[in-house]
Design an enzyme around this catalytic site. Structure first.
Site, short mmCIF file in Angstrom:
data_model
loop_
_atom_site.label_atom_id
_atom_site.label_comp_id
_atom_site.label_asym_id
_atom_site.label_seq_id
_atom_site.Cartn_x
_atom_site.Cartn_y
_atom_site.Cartn_z
N SER A 20 0.82 -1.22 0.00
CA SER A 20 0.00 0.00 0.00
C SER A 20 0.85 1.27 0.00
CB SER A 20 -0.95 0.00 1.21
OG SER A 20 -0.22 0.05 2.42
N GLU A 90 8.06 -1.50 9.81
CA GLU A 90 7.61 -2.85 10.20
C GLU A 90 7.24 -2.89 11.68
OE1 GLU A 90 7.00 -4.76 7.85
OE2 GLU A 90 8.48 -4.48 6.25
N CYS A 146 -6.18 -4.12 -5.43
CA CYS A 146 -6.54 -5.54 -5.41
C CYS A 146 -6.00 -6.23 -6.65
CB CYS A 146 -8.05 -5.70 -5.32
SG CYS A 146 -8.57 -7.43 -5.41
P1 ADP Z 1 4.37 -1.38 1.77
O1 ADP Z 1 5.48 -0.81 2.63
O2 ADP Z 1 2.99 -0.88 2.17
O3 ADP Z 1 4.41 -2.89 1.64
P2 ADP Z 1 5.89 -0.27 -0.38
O4 ADP Z 1 6.05 1.19 -0.08
O5 ADP Z 1 7.04 -1.19 -0.05
O6 ADP Z 1 4.55 -0.80 0.29
O7 ADP Z 1 5.61 -0.48 -1.94
C1 ADP Z 1 4.59 0.22 -2.65
C2 ADP Z 1 4.82 -0.03 -4.13
O8 ADP Z 1 4.54 -1.41 -4.42
C3 ADP Z 1 3.91 0.73 -5.07
O9 ADP Z 1 4.35 2.03 -5.34
C4 ADP Z 1 3.98 -0.14 -6.33
O10 ADP Z 1 5.14 0.20 -7.09
C5 ADP Z 1 4.24 -1.54 -5.78
N1 ADP Z 1 3.09 -2.47 -5.86
C6 ADP Z 1 3.20 -3.78 -6.13
N2 ADP Z 1 1.98 -4.37 -6.03
C7 ADP Z 1 1.08 -3.44 -5.70
C8 ADP Z 1 -0.34 -3.44 -5.42
N3 ADP Z 1 -1.07 -4.54 -5.49
N4 ADP Z 1 -0.92 -2.27 -5.07
C9 ADP Z 1 -0.18 -1.13 -5.00
N5 ADP Z 1 1.15 -1.08 -5.24
C10 ADP Z 1 1.79 -2.21 -5.58
#
Ligand code: ADP
Length: 188
Positions: A20, A90, A146
């Site tokens: 997200s 985290e 999604c």
């Molecule tokens: P989190 O820390 O919430 O896991 P990140 O900041 O590491 O998220 O990564 C966000 C990035 O992941 C988005 O900018 C996009 O490039 C990528 N991404 C991959 N899958 C998805 C998805 N299903 N929805 C939104 N972004 C996604």
């Protein structure tokens, strides 16, 4: 998010499912603080060796160097008196001690930002995150996309049958799902 000026500290939470953009948002806020020449210390839980043990790394490959710790108390031990921003990624992996630690840091006048999953793979509140959300001055809830239908996604779907609450992985193990397409595990 509002910009706060003043001498009191505060707590910001960035939450939502995997993918997200929590890490991206955290990195953005840290970079802006660094541009403002604030003294910053960055921590993440040591359990997440997804890409690099000592950096916070987003799924879009942005990263900033940080320190991996396993206990919330380690953060208190490491924070310098002069530090103005304490960033923690985290947050869901820490135990309930994270709440008193971040309250202490905010009460010392520091800006504290915690990013973390608010729900686990079952859709159940994750670790210390609910308590942190109640105590925070600012809460940012992010949604992913999604992977089934493209709608906004609030849930993290585990793609493997493992039942431990913590299984570290990325796109091969988890995907973001909306309420309609999230399939929580069937409890025995
Ligand atoms: P989190 O820390 O919430 O896991 P990140 O900041 O590491 O998220 O990564 C966000 C990035 O992941 C988005 O900018 C996009 O490039 C990528 N991404 C991959 N899958 C998805 C998805 N299903 N929805 C939104 N972004 C996604």
């Amino acid at each position: 998010m509002q910009v706060v000026h003043g001498k009191s500290g505060w707590l910001e939470i960035i939450c939502g499912p995997m993918f997200s953009g929590k890490s991206e948002e955290l990195i953005k806020r840290i970079r802006r603080a660094q541009i403002a020449r604030r003294r910053v210390q960055i921590f993440k839980h040591g359990i997440d060796a997804r890409y690099d043990e000592s950096s916070i790394v987003s799924h879009s490959q942005q990263s900033l160097p940080g320190m991996a710790v396993t206990h919330a108390q380690d953060i208190l031990d490491q924070v310098d008196d002069r530090t103005e921003l304490v960033a923690i990624d985290e947050g869901q992996f820490f135990d309930q001690d994270l709440l008193p630690v971040v309250i202490k840091l905010a009460n010392l006048g520091k800006r504290v930002i915690v990013a973390g999953l608010d729900l686990d793979y079952r859709g159940v509140p994750f670790g210390p995150m609910p308590a942190l959300l109640c105590s925070a001055e600012f809460v940012t809830k992010q949604l992913a996309i999604c992977m089934v239908c493209g709608d906004p996604a609030n849930f993290t779907q585990r793609l493997t049958p493992a039942t431990d609450q913590i299984v570290v992985g990325a796109a091969e193990t988890y995907e973001a799902r909306c309420r309609r397409h999230f399939e929580p595990p069937v409890e025995d």
